[in-house]
Design an enzyme around this catalytic site. Structure first.
Site, PDB file in Angstrom:
ATOM      1  N   GLU A  28      -6.092  -1.359  -7.458  1.00  0.00           N
ATOM      2  CA  GLU A  28      -7.400  -2.053  -7.348  1.00  0.00           C
ATOM      3  C   GLU A  28      -7.371  -3.087  -6.232  1.00  0.00           C
ATOM      4  OE1 GLU A  28     -10.183  -1.296  -8.157  1.00  0.00           O
ATOM      5  OE2 GLU A  28      -9.506   0.231  -9.550  1.00  0.00           O
TER       6      GLU A  28
HETATM    7  C1  LIG Z   1      -0.212   3.988 -10.807  1.00  0.00           C
HETATM    8  C2  LIG Z   1      -1.247   3.919  -9.754  1.00  0.00           C
HETATM    9  C3  LIG Z   1      -2.552   4.272 -10.044  1.00  0.00           C
HETATM   10  C4  LIG Z   1      -3.528   4.256  -9.051  1.00  0.00           C
HETATM   11  N1  LIG Z   1      -4.806   4.660  -9.344  1.00  0.00           N
HETATM   12  C5  LIG Z   1      -5.691   4.835  -8.336  1.00  0.00           C
HETATM   13  C6  LIG Z   1      -6.965   5.444  -8.579  1.00  0.00           C
HETATM   14  O1  LIG Z   1      -7.319   5.752  -9.712  1.00  0.00           O
HETATM   15  N2  LIG Z   1      -7.766   5.674  -7.520  1.00  0.00           N
HETATM   16  C7  LIG Z   1      -7.410   5.342  -6.247  1.00  0.00           C
HETATM   17  O2  LIG Z   1      -8.178   5.607  -5.337  1.00  0.00           O
HETATM   18  N3  LIG Z   1      -6.234   4.750  -5.989  1.00  0.00           N
HETATM   19  C8  LIG Z   1      -5.365   4.495  -6.994  1.00  0.00           C
HETATM   20  N4  LIG Z   1      -4.147   3.912  -6.744  1.00  0.00           N
HETATM   21  C9  LIG Z   1      -3.833   3.517  -5.387  1.00  0.00           C
HETATM   22  C10 LIG Z   1      -3.818   2.003  -5.188  1.00  0.00           C
HETATM   23  O3  LIG Z   1      -5.105   1.483  -5.289  1.00  0.00           O
HETATM   24  C11 LIG Z   1      -3.142   1.741  -3.836  1.00  0.00           C
HETATM   25  O4  LIG Z   1      -1.768   2.024  -4.017  1.00  0.00           O
HETATM   26  C12 LIG Z   1      -3.340   0.323  -3.359  1.00  0.00           C
HETATM   27  O5  LIG Z   1      -4.679   0.119  -3.018  1.00  0.00           O
HETATM   28  C13 LIG Z   1      -2.481  -0.015  -2.154  1.00  0.00           C
HETATM   29  O6  LIG Z   1      -2.526   0.977  -1.191  1.00  0.00           O
HETATM   30  P1  LIG Z   1      -1.171   1.590  -0.605  1.00  0.00           P
HETATM   31  O7  LIG Z   1      -0.340   1.977  -1.759  1.00  0.00           O
HETATM   32  O8  LIG Z   1      -1.496   2.652   0.371  1.00  0.00           O
HETATM   33  O9  LIG Z   1      -0.465   0.390   0.118  1.00  0.00           O
HETATM   34  P2  LIG Z   1      -0.730  -0.110   1.619  1.00  0.00           P
HETATM   35  O10 LIG Z   1      -2.173  -0.144   1.911  1.00  0.00           O
HETATM   36  O11 LIG Z   1       0.136   0.654   2.525  1.00  0.00           O
HETATM   37  O12 LIG Z   1      -0.208  -1.602   1.520  1.00  0.00           O
HETATM   38  C14 LIG Z   1       1.181  -1.915   1.381  1.00  0.00           C
HETATM   39  C15 LIG Z   1       1.362  -3.414   1.319  1.00  0.00           C
HETATM   40  O13 LIG Z   1       0.888  -4.002   2.532  1.00  0.00           O
HETATM   41  C16 LIG Z   1      -0.087  -4.982   2.277  1.00  0.00           C
HETATM   42  N5  LIG Z   1      -1.184  -4.894   3.239  1.00  0.00           N
HETATM   43  C17 LIG Z   1      -1.850  -3.792   3.620  1.00  0.00           C
HETATM   44  N6  LIG Z   1      -2.806  -4.101   4.506  1.00  0.00           N
HETATM   45  C18 LIG Z   1      -2.744  -5.428   4.694  1.00  0.00           C
HETATM   46  C19 LIG Z   1      -3.476  -6.362   5.457  1.00  0.00           C
HETATM   47  N7  LIG Z   1      -4.503  -5.977   6.232  1.00  0.00           N
HETATM   48  N8  LIG Z   1      -3.127  -7.664   5.394  1.00  0.00           N
HETATM   49  C20 LIG Z   1      -2.121  -8.074   4.600  1.00  0.00           C
HETATM   50  N9  LIG Z   1      -1.395  -7.254   3.848  1.00  0.00           N
HETATM   51  C21 LIG Z   1      -1.704  -5.945   3.886  1.00  0.00           C
HETATM   52  C22 LIG Z   1      -0.603  -4.714   0.866  1.00  0.00           C
HETATM   53  O14 LIG Z   1      -1.014  -5.901   0.239  1.00  0.00           O
HETATM   54  C23 LIG Z   1       0.594  -4.087   0.194  1.00  0.00           C
HETATM   55  O15 LIG Z   1       1.378  -5.088  -0.406  1.00  0.00           O
HETATM   56  C24 LIG Z   1      -3.179   3.865  -7.740  1.00  0.00           C
HETATM   57  C25 LIG Z   1      -1.871   3.464  -7.451  1.00  0.00           C
HETATM   58  C26 LIG Z   1      -0.917   3.492  -8.432  1.00  0.00           C
HETATM   59  C27 LIG Z   1       0.492   3.097  -8.088  1.00  0.00           C
END
Ligand SMILES: Cc1cc2nc3c(=O)[nH]c(=O)nc-3n(C[C@H](O)[C@H](O)[C@H](O)COP(=O)(O)OP(=O)(O)OC[C@H]3O[C@@H](n4cnc5c(N)ncnc54)[C@H](O)[C@@H]3O)c2cc1C
Length: 598
Positions: A441
């Site tokens: 989220e």
């Molecule tokens: C168990 C689980 C259930 C999920 N359920 C859903 C779902 O139902 N639907 C759905 O669509 N998604 C879902 N997700 C996905 C989840 O919302 C994403 O994992 C999350 O939004 C982060 O995206 P990412 O994993 O690609 O990390 P990234 O976007 O790659 O980010 C990695 C890290 O870098 C930081 N970061 C990234 N960009 C910036 C920035 N501009 N400035 C500062 N810091 C930054 C982030 O804070 C994070 O700590 C789920 C994930 C999990 C693990």
């Protein structure tokens, strides 16, 4: 095995005494909320959570979900029957409009039930939980036809909802998403792409699954400006509302993950699937934000639920486990050792959990009430003010309450010692389950940026100024009340730190945006501590008044509020001084090393 007791008494105190929900009779749904109805409803919800969902929490963790060769998914043993009980109790329809089969009760009430459900079994709750946000998005952005087709079944929990944003190469940065939507002559779209990490993407609990999917219509601009939202059901509804053909959306695999094993996290393949545009073309992110904001408040509440269940099980263990003798003299001479609860360091951990959980719960209730005002009040000014509050508090609740959830579960594990590390005792599951709340989220880092980068400056800073004025006026007035200074003065000091931090960021971030980014996490937590401190003062004010009315008689719940509040202001609020110091140090030490040096 861990146990769970839903915090009904604490909620009745918050709802009836601190926030006096009964006084809001002008809001639709509130006139039905007498203290008796409130207590009866919470007691019923507690029964489902304590007796049915709590025992299934460990089953779900051990068994997980099973994907079959045809892409179908079986949920853990007992989930299906429990889901039926959830549906029969109408727990998915509490606050939705009666026009679509909802009960029309206040959303603040469904927030309470959310905490019980998450505290007892987060993995189970996420199946109907995501539906809540999907309903909110369709209510706000769906066409009349879409509302008629989907909402009655979703509100009745016969169909569940999902949110499909994330793709392998894009999580936070949705502007890069590649899922395509091809317009068809009949007005539908063909959706093609792969989404990952989709919670409750496939399961056997409901007849149909309604996927809300972000995709880019052919020819749409790159970036976030070209994203649209589509409703893509697993089974295509026929004109008479019954289920028709299977849509070409399927679960390609299930993710193997750290926690919430009972919830099916799916890779979802959309292969020319039929979808219908929700809201305007290229307005998808705006529509999806309704669901995301709804879910962010929900996820913050999950943090509170997990924090509470962890606390309960740590407190029970600390009273039972005999180790060592009290430093201030033996307390149980008839036993071979004193229980852990006599040791100050164990108390430290229990009090941190308790002081943060109870204040976070109050913050969620306070904001839930504002949500109802924002969505139901007749007066436009009241709606706008409540909307401002929601915008400001959503990242704080999501970020701070989910951090509280993880800290508490780790502290509970620490109190359980080595036994907390052993799977069969069920405590380490809380840690694993709580962890994801900080990640999904919108990760908590992104919540902090949302607060500092967007919410502070929104409408010329109207929301933050309103919050500051409210806190300032309240604290200054309460500082004059005999007996309140011990609670109010430390909060006033932390509030001063928050004001200074706000000014520092406003002044310095203009020349270097990295200063805002470097201080954002501390700022969010500083904001959170002040908001929680304010909640403690409001609770203390009411607890003292009630205790005074009781005369000499004491009341365990109310007396404990005063002690816990003192712990919060004496032991946790001093952190705001360090947070201010870190914010004012700016970005230099963080950003100076070249990337290759890492
Ligand atoms: C168990 C689980 C259930 C999920 N359920 C859903 C779902 O139902 N639907 C759905 O669509 N998604 C879902 N997700 C996905 C989840 O919302 C994403 O994992 C999350 O939004 C982060 O995206 P990412 O994993 O690609 O990390 P990234 O976007 O790659 O980010 C990695 C890290 O870098 C930081 N970061 C990234 N960009 C910036 C920035 N501009 N400035 C500062 N810091 C930054 C982030 O804070 C994070 O700590 C789920 C994930 C999990 C693990």
């Amino acid at each position: 095995m861990p146990s769970y007791k839903a915090p009904v008494e604490d909620y009745l105190f918050l709802l009836n005494d601190v926030f006096q929900v009964g006084a809001h009779v002008d809001l639709p749904g509130y006139s039905d909320l007498s203290p008796q109805i409130l207590e009866a409803t919470l007691t019923e919800a507690a029964k489902l959570c304590e007796q049915v969902l709590t025992p299934l929490n460990r089953v779900g963790d051990m068994e997980g979900c099973t994907r079959h060769d045809d892409g179908s998914v079986t949920t853990p043993k007992g989930f299906k029957e429990a889901y039926q009980q959830f549906c029969d109790g109408g727990w998915g329809s509490i606050s939705f409009p009666s026009e679509f089969g909802g009960q029309g009760l206040p959303a603040v009430l469904s927030g309470v039930v959310t905490e019980f459900l998450a505290g007892s079994n987060l993995a189970f709750w996420m199946y109907p939980g995501l539906t809540q946000g999907a309903v909110a998005a369709l209510l706000d952005h769906g066409s009349p036809e879409q509302k008629a087709t989907y909402l009655p079944n979703m509100i009745a929990s016969k169909w569940t909802g999902t949110m499909n944003l994330t793709e392998a190469h894009c999580g936070t940065d949705l502007g890069m998403l590649r899922t395509k939507a091809k317009p068809q002559p009949d007005g539908t779209h063909r959706i093609t792409g792969t989404k990952i990490f989709i919670s409750a993407g496939e399961h056997d609990l409901a007849e149909n699954i309604v996927h809300l999917v972000l995709a880019r219509i052919e020819g749409a601009p790159a970036g976030v400006k070209g994203i649209s939202l589509f409703v893509v059901p697993k089974f295509l509804p026929k004109a008479d509302g019954t289920l028709g053909a299977r849509n070409s959306v399927s679960c390609g695999s299930i993710e193997h993950k750290m926690g919430i094993h009972g919830n099916c996290t799916c890779v979802m393949n959309f292969d020319n699937a039929t979808g219908w545009l929700v809201g305007g073309e290229n307005r998808g992110l705006n529509a999806m934000f309704t669901m995301m904001n709804h879910s962010r408040l929900g996820v913050g509440t999950h943090g509170v639920g997990l924090s509470d269940v962890a606390y309960q099980n740590a407190a029970a263990y600390a009273k039972d486990r005999l180790q060592g003798r009290s430093m201030s003299g033996v307390k149980f001479p008839d036993k071979p050792a004193d229980p852990l609860i006599v040791h100050p360091d164990v108390r430290r951990m229990l009090m941190i959990m308790r002081a943060t959980t109870e204040a976070a719960r109050a913050l969620v209730v306070w904001t839930g009430l504002r949500y109802d005002i924002a969505t139901r009040a007749a007066d436009a000014k009241a709606r706008d003010q409540a909307e401002d509050h929601m915008g400001l508090m959503t990242p704080v609740i999501k970020g701070v309450c989910t951090d509280i959830g993880l800290v508490s579960t780790v502290l509970a594990q620490q109190i359980w010692g080595g036994h907390g590390y052993i799977a069969e005792n069920g405590i380490e599951q809380f840690v694993r389950d709580a962890r994801v709340n900080e990640i999904y989220e919108g990760s908590n880092g992104i919540q902090a940026l949302d607060l500092v980068g967007r919410k502070l400056g929104m409408n010329g800073g109207r929301a933050v100024q309103a919050f500051f004025s409210e806190v300032d006026a309240y604290l200054k007035a309460q500082a004059q009340v005999e007996g309140m200074a011990a609670y109010v003065n430390p909060v006033l000091e932390s509030f001063r730190h928050l004001q200074l931090a706000t000014q520092w960021i406003a002044k310095n971030a203009a020349s270097n945006r990295d200063h805002a980014g470097a201080g954002s996490y501390d700022y969010m937590n500083l904001f959170g501590l002040v908001a929680l401190g304010y909640m403690w003062c409001r609770m203390v004010e009411v607890a003292r008044a009630k205790l005074a009315k009781l005369g000499t008689a004491s009341d365990r719940h109310l007396s404990a509020k005063l002690v816990t509040a003192r712990f919060f202001v004496e032991r946790l609020l001093p952190e705001t001084s360090a947070q201010l110091g870190r914010i004012k140090s700016g970005a230099d030490s963080m950003m100076s090393l070249p990337a290759e040096a890492f």
